[in-house]
Design a protein around this motif. Structure first.
Motif, PDB file in Angstrom:
ATOM      1  N   ARG A   1       0.827  -1.211   0.000  1.00  0.00           N
ATOM      2  CA  ARG A   1       0.000   0.000   0.000  1.00  0.00           C
ATOM      3  C   ARG A   1       0.859   1.259   0.000  1.00  0.00           C
ATOM      4  O   ARG A   1       0.537   2.245  -0.692  1.00  0.00           O
ATOM      5  CB  ARG A   1      -0.949  -0.016   1.202  1.00  0.00           C
ATOM      6  CG  ARG A   1      -2.084  -1.020   1.066  1.00  0.00           C
ATOM      7  CD  ARG A   1      -3.114  -0.844   2.166  1.00  0.00           C
ATOM      8  NE  ARG A   1      -2.592  -1.232   3.464  1.00  0.00           N
ATOM      9  CZ  ARG A   1      -2.653  -2.463   3.962  1.00  0.00           C
ATOM     10  NH1 ARG A   1      -3.198  -3.438   3.259  1.00  0.00           N
ATOM     11  NH2 ARG A   1      -2.154  -2.730   5.165  1.00  0.00           N
TER      12      ARG A   1
ATOM     13  N   ALA B   1       2.113   1.760  -3.483  1.00  0.00           N
ATOM     14  CA  ALA B   1       1.064   2.285  -4.372  1.00  0.00           C
ATOM     15  C   ALA B   1       0.939   3.797  -4.228  1.00  0.00           C
ATOM     16  O   ALA B   1       0.808   4.525  -5.229  1.00  0.00           O
ATOM     17  CB  ALA B   1      -0.270   1.607  -4.062  1.00  0.00           C
ATOM     18  N   THR B   2       0.988   4.280  -3.009  1.00  0.00           N
ATOM     19  CA  THR B   2       0.912   5.731  -2.776  1.00  0.00           C
ATOM     20  C   THR B   2       2.099   6.439  -3.421  1.00  0.00           C
ATOM     21  O   THR B   2       1.947   7.515  -4.026  1.00  0.00           O
ATOM     22  CB  THR B   2       0.874   6.011  -1.270  1.00  0.00           C
ATOM     23  OG1 THR B   2      -0.284   5.396  -0.708  1.00  0.00           O
ATOM     24  CG2 THR B   2       0.826   7.508  -0.996  1.00  0.00           C
TER      25      THR B   2
ATOM     26  N   HIS C   1      -3.008  -0.535  -9.336  1.00  0.00           N
ATOM     27  CA  HIS C   1      -4.045  -1.547  -9.124  1.00  0.00           C
ATOM     28  C   HIS C   1      -3.438  -2.863  -8.642  1.00  0.00           C
ATOM     29  O   HIS C   1      -3.920  -3.479  -7.677  1.00  0.00           O
ATOM     30  CB  HIS C   1      -4.808  -1.750 -10.432  1.00  0.00           C
ATOM     31  CG  HIS C   1      -5.754  -2.907 -10.427  1.00  0.00           C
ATOM     32  ND1 HIS C   1      -6.855  -2.969  -9.616  1.00  0.00           N
ATOM     33  CD2 HIS C   1      -5.753  -4.059 -11.152  1.00  0.00           C
ATOM     34  CE1 HIS C   1      -7.504  -4.106  -9.840  1.00  0.00           C
ATOM     35  NE2 HIS C   1      -6.845  -4.785 -10.753  1.00  0.00           N
TER      36      HIS C   1
ATOM     37  N   HIS D   1      -2.345  -2.750  -4.971  1.00  0.00           N
ATOM     38  CA  HIS D   1      -3.454  -2.922  -4.038  1.00  0.00           C
ATOM     39  C   HIS D   1      -3.943  -4.371  -4.029  1.00  0.00           C
ATOM     40  O   HIS D   1      -4.334  -4.899  -2.974  1.00  0.00           O
ATOM     41  CB  HIS D   1      -4.585  -1.960  -4.373  1.00  0.00           C
ATOM     42  CG  HIS D   1      -4.301  -0.544  -3.971  1.00  0.00           C
ATOM     43  ND1 HIS D   1      -4.192  -0.154  -2.654  1.00  0.00           N
ATOM     44  CD2 HIS D   1      -4.090   0.577  -4.715  1.00  0.00           C
ATOM     45  CE1 HIS D   1      -3.926   1.144  -2.593  1.00  0.00           C
ATOM     46  NE2 HIS D   1      -3.855   1.607  -3.827  1.00  0.00           N
ATOM     47  N   GLU D   2      -3.921  -5.031  -5.193  1.00  0.00           N
ATOM     48  CA  GLU D   2      -4.274  -6.445  -5.240  1.00  0.00           C
ATOM     49  C   GLU D   2      -3.285  -7.274  -4.425  1.00  0.00           C
ATOM     50  O   GLU D   2      -3.665  -8.220  -3.725  1.00  0.00           O
ATOM     51  CB  GLU D   2      -4.296  -6.928  -6.688  1.00  0.00           C
ATOM     52  CG  GLU D   2      -5.475  -6.436  -7.496  1.00  0.00           C
ATOM     53  CD  GLU D   2      -6.787  -7.054  -7.038  1.00  0.00           C
ATOM     54  OE1 GLU D   2      -6.834  -8.286  -6.834  1.00  0.00           O
ATOM     55  OE2 GLU D   2      -7.759  -6.296  -6.848  1.00  0.00           O
TER      56      GLU D   2
ATOM     57  N   ALA E   1      -1.612  -6.324  -1.856  1.00  0.00           N
ATOM     58  CA  ALA E   1      -1.911  -6.103  -0.440  1.00  0.00           C
ATOM     59  C   ALA E   1      -3.125  -6.912  -0.019  1.00  0.00           C
ATOM     60  O   ALA E   1      -3.153  -7.511   1.075  1.00  0.00           O
ATOM     61  CB  ALA E   1      -2.141  -4.613  -0.181  1.00  0.00           C
ATOM     62  N   ALA E   2      -4.143  -6.964  -0.873  1.00  0.00           N
ATOM     63  CA  ALA E   2      -5.372  -7.679  -0.534  1.00  0.00           C
ATOM     64  C   ALA E   2      -5.155  -9.183  -0.432  1.00  0.00           C
ATOM     65  O   ALA E   2      -5.831  -9.869   0.355  1.00  0.00           O
ATOM     66  CB  ALA E   2      -6.450  -7.371  -1.574  1.00  0.00           C
TER      67      ALA E   2
END
Length: 499
Positions: free
Chosen positions: A89, A92-93, A126, A129-130, A132-133
């Motif tokens: 995350r 990503a930022t 994207h 974030h995937e 991380a999920a």
């Protein structure tokens, strides 16, 4: 601090000055490291200017990186899943905040238009974030067991994954592989294409360093054949993920097989866009132009063959030629253009040969051809037959190759008349008819009422035949590629056996 300065200094970072970017004559392996194989000079395809000089990895560099990555992997999988997810995350930022700079590197290093570069950046955000999920997803199954025992099947990482990525979409194709591997608990040793080492890996190394990814978990080693072969053969690397040409993929597959390694091969394509007689001509031309001219046709999913019903073929060819002549070609970093340059002169000469040989065999050139430098104008070839190079070979250039067919059965035969099996598109308002055709096509990606170029990090991506070895990247397929099953049983006490 050096990483942050490089990423925030837009004007001076994307040039040949050696003082600004920290990867000058270096790779990333436990920090910015001088590599023992010398250096690689990175040229801008549109101008021939020197963009950067980075380190060149040797066999010894790969050996050291693989050993360090194997040691780091144990600590990575032992971290709480919340901490692993937080690293992705934060990255990503950082990608979002430095998007303009990353875009400039992609544009200048690959010859991409800005829209394509922005797509790569958005896609990597994207995928981060995937990744991380994934950390909160279940990693196994409880199996049936007798008595008081417990029987589990769980997904465990391979250990160290070697990743080799191409020049055409370096930011997203590197991100797709390394993020999936890391998310599943592996360490990674990456060899980006030597033509695009910055947008193909070194930028991500800088971002992950600032995001707090554990040391030695990711290594980025620009290099050539020596580094690639060392990666495949190294005893501490358990899996190879390769995206690139079929010819190179065959060699990597053979070498990896000799070392009993898992290998994921995402290779070339000779994809068919099938336009039926009831298709809307305006929409067909729009889809065909995008499928063959996006990023100068340097995409494995590009439409290499436009199969058009004979009732539409002449009008379609004329409209495509009109569009080709109207599209601006130039330096995408300084001009608003539709097409930029090919990656280098070698690729341009390959495209020229295929076009010239097809014309000599009877194809009709309606528009296009080579321009100045590495630029090749959007090209339209009509009356292409299965015997011609434009029908058979993956061109990897901005060429629309048109072949007419008489009925649906012939369209299927033509579409399947190739060793490749990556992507196909079918255009028709009759969904039932298009579905009947689709069910007969030997491809891994299939689109009804859309063109052939699609990539979504949450969908399984890969092809049949010479387009790959059955491997898939994306979404649920990442579990299959980047982990392996382990069976575990647990009993309260050891049983007594009758022997």
């Amino acid at each position: 601090m050096g990483n942050k300065r490089m990423l925030e200094t837009k004007g001076s970072a994307v040039n040949a000055t050696s003082e600004v970017h920290p990867w000058h004559c270096k790779g990333w392996s436990g920090g910015w490291t001088t590599l023992s194989g010398g250096t690689i000079q990175v040229e801008e395809p549109a101008t021939g200017d020197l963009l950067a000089e980075v380190g060149r990895a040797s066999t010894q560099d790969v050996r050291r990186a693989a050993r360090a990555a194997r040691a780091a992997q144990h600590g990575w999988i032992a971290l709480p899943y919340q901490e692993r997810g937080a690293s992705f995350r934060r990255a990503a930022t950082l990608v979002e905040s430095r998007a303009a700079l990353i875009r400039d590197w992609i544009v200048r290093e690959t010859g991409a238009v800005k829209l394509k570069a922005q797509f790569e950046i958005t896609s990597v955000v994207h995928l981060l974030h995937e990744a991380a999920a994934v950390q909160t997803q279940p990693r196994g199954l409880v199996l049936p067991a007798d008595g008081g025992s417990l029987s589990l099947a769980r997904r465990v990482p391979h250990g160290v994954v070697g990743v080799i990525t191409p020049f055409n979409f370096p930011f997203i194709l590197t991100g797709r592989a390394i993020l999936a591997a890391l998310a599943m608990g592996n360490a990674v040793v990456l060899k980006p294409d030597p033509r695009t080492p910055v947008s193909g890996g070194l930028l991500l190394a800088s971002i992950f360093a600032e995001a707090g990814l554990p040391e030695d978990l990711l290594h980025v080693l620009p290099g050539d054949v020596e580094a690639g072969e060392a990666l495949v053969a190294d005893p501490d690397i358990a899996m190879i993920s390769f995206t690139g040409s079929t010819a190179v993929g065959r060699k990597i597959g053979a070498l990896a097989g000799g070392h009993l390694k898992k290998v994921a091969l995402e290779l070339g394509g000779k994809n068919a866009l099938i336009i039926l007689d009831d298709a809307d001509l305006d929409r067909a031309v729009s889809n065909g132009a995008w499928a063959s001219w996006l990023h100068q046709g340097q995409i494995c999913m590009s439409a290499g063959r436009h199969l058009v019903h004979k009732s539409l073929a002449e009008a379609y060819a004329e409209r495509m030629a009109e569009k080709a002549r109207a599209l601006p070609v130039g330096n995408p970093f300084t001009e608003e253009v539709a097409l930029g340059p090919l990656i280098n002169r070698v690729q341009l000469e390959r495209v020229r040969r295929i076009v010239d040989d097809s014309i000599a065999a009877g194809a009709r050139l309606l528009a296009g051809g080579p321009g100045q430098g590495n630029f090749f104008n959007p090209t339209v070839l009509d009356r292409v037959t299965p015997e011609m190079p434009a029908f058979r070979e993956e061109i990897f250039g901005p060429v629309v190759s048109i072949t007419a067919f008489e009925d649906d059965e012939q369209a299927v035969r033509l579409a399947n008349d190739t060793e490749y099996g990556l992507s196909a598109g079918i255009l028709s308002p009759s969904i039932e008819r298009a579905k009947r055709i689709a069910d007969q096509l030997n491809v891994g990606l299939l689109h009804i009422n859309d063109q052939t170029v699609h990539d979504d990090g949450t969908m399984p991506m890969g092809g049949f035949g010479a387009s790959g070895n059955g491997s898939r990247h994306g979404g649920p397929a990442n579990w299959d590629e980047f982990t392996q099953w382990q069976w575990m049983t647990i009993k309260e006490k050891p049983p007594l056996y009758p022997l």
